[in-house]
Design a protein around this motif. Structure first.
Motif, mmCIF file in Angstrom:
data_model
loop_
_atom_site.group_PDB
_atom_site.id
_atom_site.type_symbol
_atom_site.label_atom_id
_atom_site.label_comp_id
_atom_site.label_asym_id
_atom_site.label_seq_id
_atom_site.Cartn_x
_atom_site.Cartn_y
_atom_site.Cartn_z
ATOM 1 N N HIS A 1 11.101 11.101 6.987
ATOM 2 C CA HIS A 1 9.721 11.493 7.092
ATOM 3 C C HIS A 1 8.675 10.629 6.193
ATOM 4 O O HIS A 1 7.743 10.495 6.601
ATOM 5 C CB HIS A 1 9.489 13.085 6.824
ATOM 6 N N PHE A 2 9.204 10.506 4.930
ATOM 7 C CA PHE A 2 8.183 9.883 4.234
ATOM 8 C C PHE A 2 8.473 8.371 3.710
ATOM 9 O O PHE A 2 7.542 7.418 3.573
ATOM 10 C CB PHE A 2 8.087 10.406 2.796
ATOM 11 N N ILE A 3 9.829 8.071 3.680
ATOM 12 C CA ILE A 3 10.224 6.678 3.254
ATOM 13 C C ILE A 3 10.153 5.455 4.350
ATOM 14 O O ILE A 3 9.647 4.582 4.044
ATOM 15 C CB ILE A 3 11.768 6.474 2.580
ATOM 16 N N VAL A 4 10.428 6.027 5.541
ATOM 17 C CA VAL A 4 10.643 5.074 6.978
ATOM 18 C C VAL A 4 9.152 4.781 6.854
ATOM 19 O O VAL A 4 8.833 3.516 7.165
ATOM 20 C CB VAL A 4 11.322 5.788 7.885
ATOM 21 N N PRO A 5 8.053 5.372 6.961
ATOM 22 C CA PRO A 5 6.840 5.117 7.437
ATOM 23 C C PRO A 5 6.345 4.123 6.303
ATOM 24 O O PRO A 5 5.828 3.176 6.615
ATOM 25 C CB PRO A 5 5.977 6.311 7.243
ATOM 26 N N ILE A 6 6.665 4.295 4.929
ATOM 27 C CA ILE A 6 6.199 3.375 3.935
ATOM 28 C C ILE A 6 6.976 2.055 4.013
ATOM 29 O O ILE A 6 6.348 0.997 3.861
ATOM 30 C CB ILE A 6 6.621 4.184 2.374
ATOM 31 N N ALA A 7 8.314 2.149 4.402
ATOM 32 C CA ALA A 7 8.969 1.085 4.379
ATOM 33 C C ALA A 7 8.352 0.146 5.770
ATOM 34 O O ALA A 7 8.431 -1.308 5.477
ATOM 35 C CB ALA A 7 10.336 1.268 4.752
ATOM 36 N N ILE A 8 8.241 0.613 6.782
ATOM 37 C CA ILE A 8 7.813 0.023 7.910
ATOM 38 C C ILE A 8 6.500 -0.703 7.724
ATOM 39 O O ILE A 8 6.255 -1.754 7.903
ATOM 40 C CB ILE A 8 7.629 0.914 9.202
ATOM 41 N N GLY A 9 5.450 -0.189 7.013
ATOM 42 C CA GLY A 9 4.233 -0.501 6.516
ATOM 43 C C GLY A 9 4.298 -1.702 5.400
ATOM 44 O O GLY A 9 3.580 -2.797 5.896
ATOM 45 N N LEU A 10 5.340 -1.625 4.746
ATOM 46 C CA LEU A 10 5.364 -2.561 3.806
ATOM 47 C C LEU A 10 6.275 -3.787 4.264
ATOM 48 O O LEU A 10 5.772 -5.164 4.168
ATOM 49 C CB LEU A 10 6.330 -2.344 2.469
ATOM 50 N N LEU A 11 7.164 -3.501 5.054
ATOM 51 C CA LEU A 11 7.882 -4.626 5.690
ATOM 52 C C LEU A 11 7.202 -5.470 6.926
ATOM 53 O O LEU A 11 7.283 -6.542 7.286
ATOM 54 C CB LEU A 11 9.268 -4.154 6.287
ATOM 55 N N PHE A 12 6.655 -4.578 7.893
ATOM 56 C CA PHE A 12 6.150 -5.337 9.136
ATOM 57 C C PHE A 12 4.765 -5.681 9.148
ATOM 58 O O PHE A 12 4.362 -6.072 10.244
ATOM 59 C CB PHE A 12 6.643 -4.528 10.348
ATOM 60 N N PHE A 13 3.760 -5.252 8.287
ATOM 61 C CA PHE A 13 2.490 -5.254 8.490
ATOM 62 C C PHE A 13 1.859 -6.378 6.994
ATOM 63 O O PHE A 13 2.392 -6.312 5.988
ATOM 64 C CB PHE A 13 1.680 -4.225 8.337
ATOM 65 N N LYS A 14 0.818 -6.784 7.619
ATOM 66 C CA LYS A 14 -0.152 -7.603 6.554
ATOM 67 C C LYS A 14 -0.518 -6.957 5.365
ATOM 68 O O LYS A 14 -0.901 -5.751 5.850
ATOM 69 C CB LYS A 14 -1.193 -8.655 7.272
ATOM 70 N N LYS A 15 -0.782 -7.398 4.243
ATOM 71 C CA LYS A 15 -1.253 -6.656 2.962
ATOM 72 C C LYS A 15 -2.389 -5.739 3.398
ATOM 73 O O LYS A 15 -2.501 -4.576 2.940
ATOM 74 C CB LYS A 15 -1.481 -7.665 1.982
ATOM 75 N N GLU A 16 -3.555 -6.533 4.011
ATOM 76 C CA GLU A 16 -4.666 -5.821 4.463
ATOM 77 C C GLU A 16 -4.434 -4.403 5.256
ATOM 78 O O GLU A 16 -5.248 -3.716 5.205
ATOM 79 C CB GLU A 16 -5.902 -6.516 4.891
ATOM 80 N N LEU A 17 -3.471 -4.500 6.109
ATOM 81 C CA LEU A 17 -3.452 -3.506 6.931
ATOM 82 C C LEU A 17 -2.302 -2.541 6.355
ATOM 83 O O LEU A 17 -2.179 -1.359 6.970
ATOM 84 C CB LEU A 17 -2.689 -3.936 8.322
ATOM 85 N N GLN A 18 -1.318 -2.656 5.546
ATOM 86 C CA GLN A 18 -0.362 -1.843 4.998
ATOM 87 C C GLN A 18 -0.928 -0.395 4.702
ATOM 88 O O GLN A 18 -0.185 0.561 5.262
ATOM 89 C CB GLN A 18 0.354 -2.384 3.841
ATOM 90 N N LEU A 19 -1.878 -0.445 3.911
ATOM 91 C CA LEU A 19 -2.362 1.037 3.552
ATOM 92 C C LEU A 19 -2.713 2.002 4.755
ATOM 93 O O LEU A 19 -2.289 3.119 4.978
ATOM 94 C CB LEU A 19 -3.584 1.011 2.621
ATOM 95 N N LYS A 20 -3.560 1.364 5.676
ATOM 96 C CA LYS A 20 -3.970 2.020 6.725
ATOM 97 C C LYS A 20 -2.746 2.396 7.757
ATOM 98 O O LYS A 20 -2.713 3.582 8.173
ATOM 99 C CB LYS A 20 -4.965 0.993 7.703
ATOM 100 N N ILE A 21 -1.847 1.471 7.952
ATOM 101 C CA ILE A 21 -0.619 1.827 8.765
ATOM 102 C C ILE A 21 0.216 2.785 8.112
ATOM 103 O O ILE A 21 0.555 3.803 8.963
ATOM 104 C CB ILE A 21 0.256 0.448 8.966
ATOM 105 N N ILE A 22 0.293 2.874 6.885
ATOM 106 C CA ILE A 22 1.338 3.659 6.128
ATOM 107 C C ILE A 22 0.649 5.090 6.212
ATOM 108 O O ILE A 22 1.314 6.307 6.538
ATOM 109 C CB ILE A 22 1.703 3.502 4.848
ATOM 110 N N ALA A 23 -0.706 5.125 6.233
ATOM 111 C CA ALA A 23 -1.413 6.380 6.406
ATOM 112 C C ALA A 23 -1.262 7.232 7.618
ATOM 113 O O ALA A 23 -1.093 8.354 7.882
ATOM 114 C CB ALA A 23 -2.866 6.260 6.164
ATOM 115 N N ILE A 24 -1.311 6.125 8.707
ATOM 116 C CA ILE A 24 -1.092 6.792 10.022
ATOM 117 C C ILE A 24 0.372 7.275 10.493
ATOM 118 O O ILE A 24 0.668 8.166 10.865
ATOM 119 C CB ILE A 24 -1.657 5.624 11.069
ATOM 120 N N LEU A 25 1.114 6.454 9.878
ATOM 121 C CA LEU A 25 2.665 6.633 10.033
ATOM 122 C C LEU A 25 3.065 8.024 9.251
ATOM 123 O O LEU A 25 3.619 8.947 9.825
ATOM 124 C CB LEU A 25 3.847 5.679 9.456
#
Ligand SMILES: [Zn+2]
Length: 103
Positions: free
Chosen positions: A11-35
């Motif tokens: 629930h919590f670590i996979v969304p953060i990991a996906i955001g950090l691994l697969f998205f550009k820095k400027e998108l990471q926070l937004k993606i992690i929040a949505i996930l």
């Protein structure tokens, strides 16, 4: 205990990991929040009695965890605009499925 760690880990670590691994820095926070907001579909538990039962499998039980709902989440993955939301919901479903398997 393993079940608890795996469930909340997904629930919590996979969304953060996906955001950090697969998205550009400027998108990471937004993606992690949505996930992470994928957890919100647990809102359907308020229609169940009792609201929380550790020995009940949510999949196929609650409205937003039904097979119809899951089919809809998979469809969201096919469109650019809804892909991240679909992914968030699928991660949620995977977390819950893991929980059911370990029951
Ligand atoms: Zn759930």
């Amino acid at each position: 205990m393993l079940r608890f760690i795996l469930h909340y880990g997904i629930h919590f670590i996979v969304p953060i990991a996906i955001g950090l691994l697969f998205f550009k820095k400027e998108l990471q926070l937004k993606i992690i929040a949505i996930l992470l907001s994928g957890i919100l579909i647990d809102i359907d538990h308020i229609f169940a009695n009792p609201i929380f039962d550790p020995n009940r499998c949510s999949i196929g039980f609650h409205i937003l965890h039904s097979y119809w709902a899951i089919t809809a989440y998979i469809i969201l993955l096919f469109f650019d605009k809804t892909r991240i939301i679909g992914l968030a919901l699928i991660i949620h479903i995977i977390a819950d499925i893991t929980d059911c398997w370990l029951m």
